[in-house]
Design a protein around this motif. Structure first.
Motif: not given
Ligand code: AMP
Length: 630
Positions: A546-550, A524-525, A586-587
């Motif tokens: 990431v777009k989908d951390a799960s 994602a970033e 996470a960010t």
């Protein structure tokens, strides 16, 4: 003996007189009408009205006195090949390559892109291009398809010269598949590709486009191709380099100014004599390779060593064995290479007779004191740090021992080189700093001396806005490096002011790496920063959200993602740009207005204080990075 301070002062205060004298170091077909035309600053036309040719100065003019002397010494420890070309043989090979170009319709001003390993044909390809007034653009072999495609689109070459493969550390590194992929990605399609087949890797020929170098060479064994006299200001080459934005900049070099600058530097800085041997361990894909493997030594009538291989294979004595065998007098390398050697047994240095060597020059990245001390003691020779950039083509800071011998100071690449009015600019006020030991941006008051970039290829506006606009109201070229100066006029370089990092002496834009990583579908970033490294000076470190951390809950999944991200960078940009690590966070730490705090990330990674963080949106983001890197 000349006083260096006077020499330097004259180069600035009497440009016409000073450079008019230096211009006599090369051959002119027509003498320049004007030494320095500054009618359209910051553009400058050196030696306007003069006509010359780079290949004539590098090859043909030496035939009268040194036709049978060594010109090009090719050594590959990868293919176990050693081949020495005299000036006569080099002249013949360059003409053959030039004849091939002509037969394929290459004209004056056309671009020839060279994507090749360190083999003699790469040298012939460069010299043949400038011989007929074509403009070469060498792309470092370590760059992969996306990097290559963007350079093809920008330079719009008529012709590409390439090879089946290079070799590194005993492994074959195919070039042709990357080239094919690059041409399929680029909008511009070169009409022809000349392929040098080393027999290392089979490759598919594209019908109607790819032609075989050996077959064409055989048709032109005796074809004479005279040098095309070109204006001093005619572009000789484009060399791409990284900046703050993702799109690489094409540094455009002229002909006459470059030849004069290199000839003068051989005399005043490197002090190599005609007939001696110069050994630069760089690669033709970088500016050092252009200036000090190919053009500088040859213009000076020296033999130049072109080395394909690692510094420690078959053992760490290989470079020194070449110094002994070919009686190298001047050697040029990078601090990273010395740090690699430093990890090996120092006995390898003692095994060889290095008495021919006058000095070792190091450039491309900061030279740390332990490295400098180690090599100075091991070689018992002067170690001369010098600081410059792809843009300048030759040193901005150095000790000009050829003018007046002066001591080096550890940690300093030396003083302002003649021709450069180097100033430190206060970032806040934009004013020059006059007192010693105060940090500022290293800048050069215009005009730049001969040999430096003329413009950014095809983009005069970008040339002005990138290099000449950071200090309002002044004709100041910004190097984008921080520096300080001591009371004796020695400068110290403190790192880049922009998002450029220096990995093992290779200049990389972190934004380019970020763009590449962003193309991975799971990302994602991303933020990429340069982090201090004991061996490479700096390494790239990537932090991705990431777009989908799960889907990344297991260590295996994280490792898998890291591998995939690295593969994307390898495939698009090449292994040179590969980050040392990819960390999932996470960010990313950002300001409240959404700007990623790259400097703070870098500080935390290096264990330094992250500075003023009052504008930070979420301190936990930086804390997480701190925890990861600890
Ligand atoms: P490049 O254009 O690839 O040659 O990289 C130029 C950059 O490398 C400069 O702007 C500096 O940041 C760095 N650099 C080159 N030479 C030196 C040196 N001798 N000491 C410190 N930094 C250097």
């Amino acid at each position: 003996m000349t006083n260096y301070a006077d020499f330097h002062r004259r180069s600035i205060e009497d440009r016409e007189g000073f450079w008019g004298e230096q211009a006599r170091l090369i051959d002119w077909h027509r003498a320049p009408a004007q030494v320095c035309d500054q009618s359209r600053p910051p553009f400058v036309r050196w030696f306007a009205g003069g006509e010359t040719n780079l290949c004539h100065n590098a090859v043909d003019r030496h035939l009268a006195a040194r036709a049978d002397q060594n010109a090009l010494i090719f050594v590959s420890t990868e293919t176990d090949t050693e081949r020495v070309y005299s000036y006569r043989e080099l002249h013949a090979e360059v003409q053959r390559m030039a004849a091939i170009y002509r037969s394929l319709g290459v004209k004056k001003g056309d671009r020839v892109l060279i994507y090749m390993p360190m083999i003699p044909e790469a040298c012939f390809a460069m010299l043949a291009a400038v011989r007929i007034g074509a403009i070469h653009s060498v792309v470092f072999g370590g760059f992969a398809s996306h990097s290559l495609a963007s350079r093809i689109d920008d330079a719009q070459p008529t012709l590409i010269v390439s090879a089946d493969a290079g070799m590194r550390g005993g492994k074959v590194v195919p070039y042709k598949p990357l080239l094919d992929e690059a041409i399929s990605l680029s909008s511009h399609k070169p009409a022809r590709v000349v392929m040098v087949d080393r027999g290392l890797a089979g490759f598919a020929r594209v019908e109607g486009r790819d032609v075989d170098h050996a077959a064409l060479r055989a048709q032109h064994l005796d074809t004479a191709v005279p040098c095309e006299w070109v204006d001093a200001t005619h572009p000789s080459y484009i060399l791409y380099t990284s900046g703050t934005t993702g799109k690489p900049k094409g540094v455009q070099r002229d002909t006459g100014g470059y030849a004069v600058a290199l000839a003068a530097s051989m005399k005043h800085i490197y002090m190599g004599e005609p007939g001696e041997t110069y050994f630069s361990t760089s690669d033709i894909g970088w500016v050092v390779g252009h200036s000090y493997i190919i053009y500088g030594p040859l213009i000076n009538g020296m033999a130049t060593i072109m080395y394909e291989g690692l510094p420690i294979r078959p053992d760490a004595g290989i470079w020194w064995s070449l110094v002994e065998k070919y009686k190298v007098t001047v050697m040029f390398s990078a601090p990273t290479a010395v740090r690699v050697l430093k990890k090996q047994d120092p006995a390898y240095l003692k095994k060889h007779d290095l008495s021919s060597l006058k000095a070792l020059f190091l450039a491309g990245e900061p030279l740390d004191e332990p490295t400098a001390t180690w090599i100075a003691e091991a070689l018992q020779r002067p170690i001369v740090d010098n600081y410059w950039q792809t843009e300048t083509g030759w040193p901005i800071l150095a000790i000009c021992n050829g003018v007046q011998a002066a001591p080096s100071k550890f940690g300093s690449p030396g003083k302002a080189v003649y021709g450069y009015d180097v100033q430190l600019i206060d970032e806040g006020s934009g004013e020059p700093i006059t007192e010693p030991h105060r940090k500022g941006v290293v800048a050069v008051a215009g005009p730049l001396p001969p040999g430096c970039l003329q413009t950014v290829w095809g983009d005069d506006r970008r040339f002005v806005s990138t290099y000449w606009s950071s200090i309002p109201g002044r004709q100041m070229y910004s190097t984008f490096d921080w520096g300080v100066k001591d009371e004796d006029g020695y400068f110290y370089i403190l790192g880049r002011t922009d998002d450029v990092i220096n990995v093992a002496g290779h200049r990389l834009g972190t934004r380019e790496i970020e763009e590449s990583i962003s193309s991975h579908p799971a990302v994602a970033e991303v933020a990429v920063v340069g982090v201090a490294d004991a061996l490479k000076g700096q390494v790239a470190m990537a932090f991705v959200v990431v777009k989908d951390a799960s889907r990344l809950s297991s260590p295996d999944a994280l490792r898998q993602l890291e591998t995939e991200v690295l593969r994307v960078v390898d495939e698009q940009l090449g292994a040179v740009a590969r980050p040392a690590r990819v960390h999932v966070v996470a960010t990313l730490p950002k300001t409240r207005s959404g700007k990623v705090l790259r400097r703070a990330i870098q500080a935390v990674c290096e264990g330094r204080d992250a500075g003023d963080l009052t504008t930070m949106e979420d301190p936990a983001a930086l804390a997480q990075i701190g925890a990861i890197v600890r």
